[in-house]
Design a protein around this motif. Structure first.
Motif, mmCIF file in Angstrom:
data_model
loop_
_atom_site.group_PDB
_atom_site.id
_atom_site.type_symbol
_atom_site.label_atom_id
_atom_site.label_comp_id
_atom_site.label_asym_id
_atom_site.label_seq_id
_atom_site.Cartn_x
_atom_site.Cartn_y
_atom_site.Cartn_z
ATOM 1 N N PRO A 27 2.047 9.828 7.942
ATOM 2 C CA PRO A 27 2.717 9.512 6.672
ATOM 3 C C PRO A 27 4.220 9.308 6.857
ATOM 4 N N TYR A 28 4.763 8.389 6.081
ATOM 5 C CA TYR A 28 6.215 8.254 6.004
ATOM 6 C C TYR A 28 6.769 9.459 5.239
ATOM 7 N N PRO A 29 8.062 9.738 5.393
ATOM 8 C CA PRO A 29 8.652 10.816 4.595
ATOM 9 C C PRO A 29 8.378 10.569 3.108
ATOM 10 N N ASN A 30 8.066 11.614 2.412
ATOM 11 C CA ASN A 30 7.817 11.545 0.965
ATOM 12 C C ASN A 30 6.570 10.758 0.600
ATOM 13 N N TYR A 31 5.684 10.578 1.568
ATOM 14 C CA TYR A 31 4.421 9.907 1.260
ATOM 15 C C TYR A 31 3.665 10.649 0.163
ATOM 16 N N LEU B 217 16.610 12.318 9.983
ATOM 17 C CA LEU B 217 15.685 13.063 9.116
ATOM 18 C C LEU B 217 16.122 12.959 7.662
ATOM 19 N N GLN B 218 15.139 12.980 6.787
ATOM 20 C CA GLN B 218 15.416 13.050 5.350
ATOM 21 C C GLN B 218 15.663 14.517 4.965
ATOM 22 N N ASP B 219 16.121 14.748 3.763
ATOM 23 C CA ASP B 219 16.197 16.123 3.237
ATOM 24 C C ASP B 219 14.849 16.816 3.419
ATOM 25 N N PHE B 220 14.866 18.083 3.828
ATOM 26 C CA PHE B 220 13.586 18.802 3.886
ATOM 27 C C PHE B 220 13.815 20.294 3.757
ATOM 28 N N GLN B 221 12.752 20.992 3.414
ATOM 29 C CA GLN B 221 12.765 22.459 3.360
ATOM 30 C C GLN B 221 11.643 22.985 4.248
ATOM 31 N N ILE B 222 11.865 24.142 4.811
ATOM 32 C CA ILE B 222 10.866 24.711 5.722
ATOM 33 C C ILE B 222 10.763 26.215 5.450
ATOM 34 N N SER B 223 9.560 26.749 5.450
ATOM 35 C CA SER B 223 9.360 28.131 5.002
ATOM 36 C C SER B 223 9.835 29.135 6.042
ATOM 37 N N LYS B 224 10.285 30.272 5.550
ATOM 38 C CA LYS B 224 10.865 31.286 6.436
ATOM 39 C C LYS B 224 9.795 32.057 7.204
ATOM 40 N N SER B 225 8.616 32.221 6.603
ATOM 41 C CA SER B 225 7.549 32.980 7.252
ATOM 42 C C SER B 225 6.330 32.097 7.460
ATOM 43 N N LEU B 226 5.483 32.499 8.395
ATOM 44 C CA LEU B 226 4.193 31.854 8.570
ATOM 45 C C LEU B 226 3.283 32.233 7.402
ATOM 46 N N TYR C 278 0.829 -1.208 0.000
ATOM 47 C CA TYR C 278 0.000 0.000 0.000
ATOM 48 C C TYR C 278 0.862 1.256 0.000
ATOM 49 N N ASP C 279 0.260 2.348 -0.399
ATOM 50 C CA ASP C 279 1.009 3.603 -0.444
ATOM 51 C C ASP C 279 1.511 4.010 0.947
ATOM 52 N N ASN C 280 0.788 3.592 1.998
ATOM 53 C CA ASN C 280 1.191 4.044 3.337
ATOM 54 C C ASN C 280 2.458 3.369 3.858
ATOM 55 N N GLU C 281 2.893 2.292 3.198
ATOM 56 C CA GLU C 281 4.134 1.629 3.617
ATOM 57 C C GLU C 281 5.281 1.884 2.634
ATOM 58 N N HIS C 282 4.984 2.665 1.593
ATOM 59 C CA HIS C 282 6.026 2.991 0.597
ATOM 60 C C HIS C 282 7.043 3.960 1.168
ATOM 61 N N GLY C 283 8.115 4.101 0.427
ATOM 62 C CA GLY C 283 9.129 5.076 0.817
ATOM 63 C C GLY C 283 10.046 4.490 1.868
ATOM 64 N N SER C 284 10.762 3.467 1.488
ATOM 65 C CA SER C 284 11.725 2.853 2.404
ATOM 66 C C SER C 284 12.663 3.951 2.896
ATOM 67 N N HIS C 285 12.891 3.989 4.191
ATOM 68 C CA HIS C 285 13.707 5.083 4.732
ATOM 69 C C HIS C 285 14.353 4.632 6.039
ATOM 70 N N GLN C 286 15.340 5.388 6.462
ATOM 71 C CA GLN C 286 16.054 5.027 7.683
ATOM 72 C C GLN C 286 15.416 5.678 8.905
ATOM 73 N N VAL C 287 15.441 4.929 10.004
ATOM 74 C CA VAL C 287 14.961 5.459 11.278
ATOM 75 C C VAL C 287 15.998 5.118 12.330
ATOM 76 N N TYR C 288 16.293 6.073 13.192
ATOM 77 C CA TYR C 288 17.256 5.804 14.254
ATOM 78 C C TYR C 288 16.517 5.324 15.498
ATOM 79 N N LEU C 289 16.876 4.146 15.952
ATOM 80 C CA LEU C 289 16.233 3.596 17.159
ATOM 81 C C LEU C 289 17.240 3.518 18.306
#
Lengths: 384, 384, 384, 384
Positions: free
Chosen positions: B324-328, C204-213, B193-204
């Motif tokens: 959502p996973y990252p990039n969901y 964390l994966q690559d991400f961008q975050i907006s400068k203003s609300l 399913y789309d909700n399990e897509h996006g294999s990614h790393q997690v720090y535990l």
């Protein structure tokens, strides 16, 4: 004919009639409960059976073996004296026992009752049979209301049949009555309920009462004149009710491309203007009367006029609250829970309807429903 | 084997399996809806049919004739993009179409789907079939939950059969895992399913996870120690929930003469102490863990441990919110309403259960329910 | 300066500040509770006093005489360990004690606390004072929300003052961050809550975050584009929420002759397009982000970006559920009911707002509210 | 004395009396609304002012300047003809206008009314003043009920004063009346409401009516005999009501160490056995009567017996529904919303109470409340 044999014949006819009402149904229709006040047909056929088992067979048949130990819990309606029961709004959750099992239960009890009736039982037993038969007839009428509601709320709007249809009424004008003392209530001729007992005098003022019920066409005039939007026509509770429920027409009516249709047991069809308007609450009846500059009759006016009226297509809302007659006495034991305990916040309807079983109507009969009820076969007669 | 033929075989097996699950039912059982979250079996068999008609037959079969014009309204679940529908809590009001008509609908659509599959359709079509098959498998599991709830709330407590029973678990102790980066989520092997897509790393962080699910016997210790009465063990919402609902034991449990019984699909019987505790809400799972001085695993810890665990009797509550996973990315069109729109206020469960269809479980699968849900096949695994 | 003297000074300043916030109020404004989540100001000033009496004076002052034996019942909020209390939705029914009596109570407790602080108490006592001061600061912020709600729902829309107003923000664009391990959570510098303890790594994966609300003007574009009518933009629960509550704009907004106005503490005035949009629920924030093809940041992304962001006008909804950090331990005793028991079905907000007391904000602070809350000082920052 | 001067004097006395009733209150007590049927005293003093402004000053005073343009919205009660208004259950959310502003409004209107009265206005104006004075007197009585409810539900149970206390009654026995036609309703002597107009004959059966109200001691016997647990004594709705609300005694009663106490306006004290039982619903009155093997009188029996009865400590529940008398006509315009629109699902009470203003009682007066109301000054007289 001996009284027990006469009762046996009536009993068997009534038992058959209940089954005949259910004949057009699918098994699935026996199960559902689309609102709390509507009982599934399966429940009606079980409950109208349980009543005889509980009040007759268990008490008057030696070594009677109940059909199933749990059916009393399942098919008791509201008799606190008889014990716990399935809560009314949960009747539609009961898939079990399956319909065929309830039918077996029904036939088992019918057979045992016939045997009891044939055994020349005491008058006490015969009296309770009389209550049981009348009780089942009441449920026959409710069955029709409930079946209509169940089918009428299906997206597929299935056809049941041409039974229980109303006819056009067209006698214009009013009957007039003079002020004076009138006799109200049942005298002892045949079976009557405790709530109509105690024949007594009531003083009435001059009044007039309409010859015909209000027709769909007349009611449409009220609707088109903005009747559902003018708060001055409504009782305060009635206004709140139609606001909250977003009511703009009688139950089962739909506006499609500018034309009013309604669901009937014979299917979805155009509203027939000449037929009496049906499925209105007391509030709507009262607002309509108010718009006409008239009022609803009291139950005493109605009873006094009954012999002249051509009544019987629809129950007629009166402006009387359901209250005890002078010297009202409720029956002892569980059967005393039949009428008296409902004497608050209900309105009396008089007459009968096309869904009323033959032999179950009389001019002293007091039917009662909450003012907001719409799924019954109710109509409007005017007074002034 | 060609992909379309392989899918056709799977499709037919899945269609049969849904019908097999319903085999022990009475017609009446197909109709009722004793709580809003439970759907009548008739609805499931119609809805899992409608899905193919709506997303495949209507779009990809030339001149496809819908079985019935109103069935889309009746059997749509929650797809706003597909139009209006019967409101979820009203599914139990539908006596019509009768079951045999829905079965006809089902066979009609099955046949049309088989023809479509045999016609060597495009990959796009095959992909949607894959979704449809997985969708139906999800409903197979819900069917088991719903059937159990329907039968388990009948006063007559009917027997369904020995299918879907759990076994005793008895491996004591914990598996240990070291802190570090772990890979989470599905890589592209087979349907996911789309909700399990996006294999990614997690720090535990370092963690331990129990080898067996919590048993009924262990849970009874918690109950006997007053676990349901000690607010300090509970989340604030959980405490409010059990107060309001008067919950003192898992769903289906009854205390009779000092002994705990529970309804199982095989009837009403004594609680088996060695079997895993079942039908607990997230709140109860959390309170139990708190009483043990432990906690529930996160869904990431669970997935990381999955290869060592012996999972599959009951879905396991995790302390992860369904997010959502990252990039969901949700799927375009109506199928995009499948998962993403439920990503608030739900808890993730991992694993599978005895009610999960064969081939419908994998370690990356993310199941989700509200924290108060108890009618699913849920259990407790501890972490620390 | 000695720690107890430093705390005494802070304590006195905080006590004064609570009273300063209430200064513009009429006595009548202290009493009302227009929704369950809003507490009457009288209750806040009593409760933030009770906290010191309950957790400090009763335990650590020899022969302490409580001001009034019933005030613990009246001013306890949710501490089950401390005993019964007035139910939250009923706080607005309390006309007694009158405000002047609560002010007396307040001054009595303040004085006793000052004496306790001057007596060179143990570190344990000083630590609880630290909690009490922070607790009162949280209530200062809630006071502002609640006062705004109370005044903003009066038909007369009274003016409070120019305090707590937001400024325009206008820095366009996004900050970018690279995937990797980041340190999250509080290290031991100054007071922090248990829910932010346990500094730990997060990948964390690559991400961008907006400068203003997001500004009111930008939000209006979403509204004008039909954002409140397109179910595809909304979470399922969010869509149900805005349907049920008939929400078509942020809280306090009214459309008058085609122009949007909003209630501010400085009165009813035109919406300022350049100011950040305020009083949106999580659902609205999420739908807006979805409409922009973006998303809300997680709380970890936010914390990682915090040093670059210019934060502090409004709390920022994140797409993180409020859950325990690894190795989270709730405090023992009644103070343990402070944070942990709310860790279900709440969303984290990060940052602070113009209503946050000086010295009560830090980048590791985890605020939390239900997704449907709108009366707090909330805003939207985008991520992608 | 000229009619306008006589009215002016009565007007001024009534205005003062409303203020005197509020004298013992704290400002805070004016604001709260602990249940929907209770209005905050501030609202009463505003509403009883608004009535004159709306129906007199605006219409009959040239160039009259309303005190505040929004007060009509705030202080209208239920007059749909007059426009929108604050919903009844939200009256307790109004902190503004502050009490002192409402008092200013009150004095402004009083002054303008005095000027109007002194200007020798038309009979039409004087008639409306008469209605306004009677209307304010009704609110004076409601004020007492509402103040008692507000103070009696405070955890601190504050003392109001010795006003409005009942005395012991101790005349045993019954008065007897013979069947016959009796005259019912108001003849034109002094002010009366439209609902008591239309003097007409009613035929009554023989009846007896008790000389004293039922005492607390007698009612305790009913309680001790299990009256609240025996469903056979109760109306069906009454039984549901006491189950749902967990009612086991009259309102304001508490059992403390085996002794019954009750809140009175003079504080919390032991129940005085010889005083009439107070604060019972119609359902409780009916169940008590049923337990005694008697019944409640009808309103017609009561009116017929009134000249012999020593009435006036408490309003007496009758078993009459509130319905129009024959030839009832509601007043035209907004004042027509006064009585008629409430004629459904209410019960008539007759007599008056210690809280009834001097000059506002007469034997034809028809008071009405819902059967479940308990906060009014109601008591029980038996009939048979």
């Amino acid at each position: 004919m001996k009284k027990n044999i006469e009762l046996k014949i009536r009993f068997e006819l009534v038992r058959e009639q209940t089954e005949r009402i259910c004949e057009p149904l699918e098994i699935e229709d026996y199960i559902v409960q689309p609102m709390a006040n509507v009982s599934p047909p399966k429940w009606h056929i079980g409950h109208s059976t349980w009543f005889y088992e509980e009040f007759l067979l268990k008490k008057y048949v030696k070594d009677y073996k109940v059909f199933h130990k749990d059916f009393s819990f399942i098919f008791n309606s509201y008799y606190n004296n008889v014990g716990d029961r399935v809560e009314r709004p949960n009747r539609g959750f009961l898939s079990r026992p399956p319909v065929r099992e309830v039918v077996k239960y029904r036939h088992y009890v019918t057979q045992k009752c016939v045997e009891l009736l044939e055994s020349s039982p005491s008058d006490e037993v015969l009296d309770i049979f009389e209550v049981g038969i009348n009780h089942e007839q009441q449920h026959q009428e409710l069955l029709v209301y409930d079946i209509k509601y169940i089918l009428g709320t299906q997206p597929l709007l299935p056809v049941y049949g041409k039974q229980f249809a109303t006819q056009k009424e067209n006698e214009a004008g009013f009957f007039s009555f003079k002020a004076g003392l009138y006799e109200i209530g049942a005298k002892d001729l045949g079976f009557t309920y405790d709530n109509e007992h105690g024949s007594h005098q009531v003083y009435l003022q001059d009044f007039q009462i309409s010859k015909s019920l209000v027709s769909n066409g007349e009611y449409l005039e009220f609707m088109n004149a903005g009747g559902y939007k003018d708060f001055n026509l409504w009782l305060s509770e009635g206004w709140d009710f139609i606001q909250k429920e977003k009511i703009v027409a009688p139950l089962y009516w739909s506006l499609i491309n500018g034309e009013w249709y309604n669901y009937t047991l014979n299917g979805f069809e155009k509203v027939v203007l000449e037929s009496p308007v049906q499925h209105v609450s007391f509030y709507e009846a009262q607002a309509y009367a108010s718009w006409k500059g008239m009022r609803l009759p009291t139950e005493f006016e109605w009873e006094c006029a009954a012999d002249k009226l051509n009544w019987g297509q629809l129950w007629e809302w009166t402006n009387s609250a359901y209250l005890p007659y002078p010297n009202y006495q409720k029956a002892p034991s569980a059967l005393g829970e039949y009428n008296g305990k409902f004497m608050s916040n209900q309105n009396v309807l008089r007459g009968s309807s096309v869904a009323t079983p033959t032999g179950h109507s009389r001019k002293t009969y007091r039917n009662f429903f909450h003012a907001s009820s719409r799924w019954l076969y109710s109509g409007i007669r005017l007074s002034k």
